[in-house]
Structures are given as structure tokens and as C-alpha cells.
Design an enzyme around this catalytic site. Sequence first.
Site, PDB file in Angstrom:
ATOM      1  N   HIS A 265       0.787  -0.986   0.065  1.00 35.47           N
ATOM      2  CA  HIS A 265       0.075  -0.095  -0.004  1.00 35.47           C
ATOM      3  C   HIS A 265       0.915   1.098  -0.091  1.00 35.47           C
ATOM      4  O   HIS A 265       0.710   2.154  -0.729  1.00 35.47           O
ATOM      5  CB  HIS A 265      -0.803  -0.073   1.167  1.00 35.47           C
ATOM      6  CG  HIS A 265      -1.791   1.030   1.173  1.00 35.47           C
ATOM      7  ND1 HIS A 265      -3.175   1.146   1.104  1.00 35.47           N
ATOM      8  CD2 HIS A 265      -1.678   2.332   1.688  1.00 35.47           C
ATOM      9  CE1 HIS A 265      -3.652   2.232   1.006  1.00 35.47           C
ATOM     10  NE2 HIS A 265      -2.829   3.163   1.478  1.00 35.47           N
ATOM     11  N   GLU A 266       1.725   1.263   1.051  1.00 32.06           N
ATOM     12  CA  GLU A 266       2.672   2.434   1.188  1.00 32.06           C
ATOM     13  C   GLU A 266       3.492   2.543  -0.196  1.00 32.06           C
ATOM     14  O   GLU A 266       3.729   3.769  -0.661  1.00 32.06           O
ATOM     15  CB  GLU A 266       3.447   2.625   2.256  1.00 32.06           C
ATOM     16  CG  GLU A 266       2.607   2.473   3.458  1.00 32.06           C
ATOM     17  CD  GLU A 266       1.467   3.536   3.744  1.00 32.06           C
ATOM     18  OE1 GLU A 266       1.555   4.604   3.231  1.00 32.06           O
ATOM     19  OE2 GLU A 266       0.435   3.248   4.451  1.00 32.06           O
ATOM     20  N   HIS A 269       1.565   4.391  -2.786  1.00 32.51           N
ATOM     21  CA  HIS A 269       1.772   5.985  -2.710  1.00 32.51           C
ATOM     22  C   HIS A 269       3.151   6.391  -3.040  1.00 32.51           C
ATOM     23  O   HIS A 269       3.213   7.353  -3.807  1.00 32.51           O
ATOM     24  CB  HIS A 269       1.737   6.413  -1.122  1.00 32.51           C
ATOM     25  CG  HIS A 269       0.110   6.228  -0.594  1.00 32.51           C
ATOM     26  ND1 HIS A 269      -1.087   7.077  -1.300  1.00 32.51           N
ATOM     27  CD2 HIS A 269      -0.539   5.511   0.398  1.00 32.51           C
ATOM     28  CE1 HIS A 269      -1.839   6.792  -0.519  1.00 32.51           C
ATOM     29  NE2 HIS A 269      -1.787   5.669   0.406  1.00 32.51           N
ATOM     30  N   GLU A 295      -4.842   7.778  -3.225  1.00 36.76           N
ATOM     31  CA  GLU A 295      -5.251   6.578  -2.555  1.00 36.76           C
ATOM     32  C   GLU A 295      -5.446   5.708  -3.736  1.00 36.76           C
ATOM     33  O   GLU A 295      -5.342   4.249  -3.753  1.00 36.76           O
ATOM     34  CB  GLU A 295      -6.500   6.775  -1.730  1.00 36.76           C
ATOM     35  CG  GLU A 295      -6.707   5.636  -0.811  1.00 36.76           C
ATOM     36  CD  GLU A 295      -5.920   5.465   0.412  1.00 36.76           C
ATOM     37  OE1 GLU A 295      -5.066   6.148   0.583  1.00 36.76           O
ATOM     38  OE2 GLU A 295      -5.713   4.423   1.070  1.00 36.76           O
TER      39      GLU A 295
HETATM   40 ZN    ZN Z   1      -3.185   5.228   1.787  1.00 37.20          ZN
END
Ligand code: ZN
Length: 499
Positions: A265-266, A269, A295
Site C-alpha cells: 500500500h505505502e 503511494h 489513494e
Molecule cells: Zn493510503
Amino acid sequence: MSSSFSDFKTLYSKIVNISEATSLLFWDQLTYMPEGSSSARAEQAATLQSIVHELSTGNEMKDLLSKCEAEYASEDENGDTRTMLRIARRDFDRGTKLPASLVEEKSRHSTLAYNTWVKARERSDFDMFAPVLKKTLELTMREIDLLGYKDHPYDALLEESEPGVTHAQVKAVFSELKPALISLISRIKESGNSVDVSCLHGDFDLDKQRALTTFAVKEIGYNFSMGRQDPTVHPFCISMSPQDVRITTRYDAAYFSAAFYASMHEAGHALYEQGLPLQYAGTPLCKAASSGVHESQSRMWENIVGRSREYCTHIMPRFREYFPSFSNCDPEELYRAVNCVKPSFIRVEADEATYNLHVLLRFEIESALLEGNLDVDDIPDAWDSAMEEYFGITPPSDAEGCLQDVHWTGGFGGFPCYTLGNVISLQLWDKLSMDLTDPKQLILNGEFAPILTWLRENVHSQGMRYQPFDLVEKITGTKITAKPLIDYLNNKYSEIYGI
Ligand code: ZN
């Protein structure tokens, strides 16, 4: 370039440099700062932030913006110069509409609200939190009045995180999504089928987890020569410039998915931040389009790629290399385990299918509060009845209900971006799938570069040039819609749960 525009760029890049240095202090605070250093650090950060505010809203910026706008009025409004001026003007106007006294009062109140929230949540005592939440609402309403809005007070808040997006637009997308999600979750529940998640629980050595997550984020394209990964309590990604984008992860020795999927997830980003247009560094164009678009990138890598059958098949040999316990589990079992759906009380622990309903619930409550249709004192009842209606479960306490999120200690308006991110990620993925023909085969082969290149060209390199919904429409040719997300969730979970 006129001398005014050159001066504007110099001033703007000075502000960016100070902001980025402040981010580095913040990263340090959340990773390695000694415990006893917090008060000195708070002073340092506050000083730098006030310098940024003064430079961003001062007379020099005001004069330079006015001069440049006049000088470039006849140029292409979508060209680089006028786009930079438009973004800077928006930030200047928002920054100057709020008096310093209100900004300070809000900041002081949020510290108090945070401390009260921590205690109230510990004791599951909403009555203890209610007075500070009323004050948060009052301050937010004052802020909204000063910022101004056309149709709905929520519009003024969305302008900060999702420029150009209105409450009505968000509501329309969420209304499309809501009945589909409620139906999917109730069909899963009624099926009585469950998936075996035992392969994700056990004893996973932390150093090996670190090595494996490093391998996985590197493999999808995260550049460690301009970034790093460190442990923290609440995982986050922070950028000091596209040349220094850092991610953090929380390791849990007993639960494999915590660190692995937080890293994916990170890293999603971070790939966005590392792909912002470096030629515009220090200007308003070298920024992400919005929180929702941000996101969309993290969710795409975490869920659409990372929780796909093809990825589970591809990554399994690595999992087994680091953790022999995965030898007892085949890729199909792993795929099912990482896609287990279980209605739960806590948003941050929610799966892909139930997560968005948690966000919708908060958006509805925030909207009603701002409209004056809900009193703060009635939040627990509104929350519990929505949980019952959407998930078929009632929180046993407010700690597991309306007191669970930290967000309302700082204000309102932050939740929609999570679901908008999911909506946008699927809309982009459908277009990416058409352009790349068969991204699933690419994932199976471990060939992530074409996917990242597509995102770089279509999303990352655009920076803040377009407003978020315009960007999505420009890339995909269709207006924002939840349909791709609904189809994706229905297809995926109908098969997994045999419904
Ligand atoms: Zn996030």
C-alpha cells in the site's frame, strides 16, 4: 519568462524547500526521534510551518501573483505558466481567507481534542468526547463560512483534499456504490461459506519479513536509491521531493499480512510521489492531483495487483523461500486467504468488500452534522443503526463504534478520499487493461514495469495539472463512476464465496 514570474518561482520553491524540510522532521519524529525530544521538535515544526504560512500568504506572494496573472492573461490557460498560477492562486486564496487566530485556535483545540479522544476511547465514553467534538464542529463551521461554498458546506472541505470535487458528486458516486455493497456483503454472509486464513497466522521472523517486503516493493518499482523503508506504529508514506520518498511499515510476528500488504500500500503511494514530474520540482505542478488519486495508486498495488490470483501465484515461491510454512499452502489457498471477507467493527481492519461501507457511514454522519440534521449527542445511535443496516452487526461499545477513528479530533472531510481512491483505481485499471491487453499475464510473469510505465505516463507525470475527476475522465474517457469497482468486487467475491 518575465522577471515577476521568475521571482514567483523563486519564492514558491523557497516555500516548497521549507515544507519538505518540515516533512523530514516529521518523518524523524515518527521513526527514530528520541522520546524526550518531542517538545523541542514541536517548536521547530511550528516555527517552520509559520514561516511557510507567512511566505505563502504574505504581500510578496500577493503582488507577484497579481502581476503574473496580468502578464500572462492572454496565454494558453492550460499551459504550464497559467496552470502553475491557478494552483498557487487557489492556495493563496484559501490561506488568506482564514485568520491566523482561527488557525491557531483550531490547532490548539485539535491537541486537546486528541488527548480527550485517547482517554474517551480507552474508557469507551462518548459523553466525555462529545463537548470537544461539538467545539470541533463549531470551529469547522466557522472555517467553512470563511472559505465559502456554493451548494453544500462540505464543498469547502473537499476543496482542500479533492480540488473541484463537490459534495453532490461524491454523494452520487457513493449512492451508486452503497446498495451494491450491502447486497454483496449480505449474500456472502447468507452463503455461510468461509475461507481458511490459517496460512497467514503463525510465527514470522521480523528480519525475514523486512527482507521479503523490501524485495516485493522493489520488484514493483519502488526506487530505494531515492527512498527507504523503516518500522513505525502507523504505516505511512512521506515525500521530501520526488528524489526522497520514504515508506514505513508495521511488523507483526504473528500475522503475515500486516506488514506485507501495508508495504504494498505505502509503496503504491511512493511510486506516485517518485513519478511526479521532476522537471517541475519546486513548482505547483510537482504535486499529486488529490488525496483520492493518491489513494487510487496505493489501493491499486495493494489490492488489484497484490491480492490478485496471479500475484499470489507469482509471489508464492518467494514466500516459501523466506517462510517454509507456506509450503503447506498452495497459491489458490493464499489467494482466498488474503481475500477473506468478514464484516467487522473497525474500519482499518476491514477487507476490500466491507471497507467502503465504513467510509460511506462516516461520510453520511459528517454530512448530516454539517447540514445541521444530526446533533453530536446523537452520533452513537446514528452510528450503531447504520452498522446494523449495512453490516448486520452492532458495535458492543463506542470504542469499537463512533470513537474508533482519530480523524474527528482534527476536523471533518478526510474520509471520502479512501473510497474515491478505490473507485478511481478500478476506473484506471479498466483503461490500463485495455491499453496493455493482458495485465494479469504481466503480473503472473512478475513483469510490473509496463504497469508502472502506464501509470507514470497517464497519472504520475501529470502532477497537479488537472483536477482529480477531470484527470480520471481525461485518461479513461468516462466520467467518474463506481461501476468498475462494483463489477470487480462482485466478480471477485462471487467466485471466492460461490454466490
Ligand atoms: Zn493510503
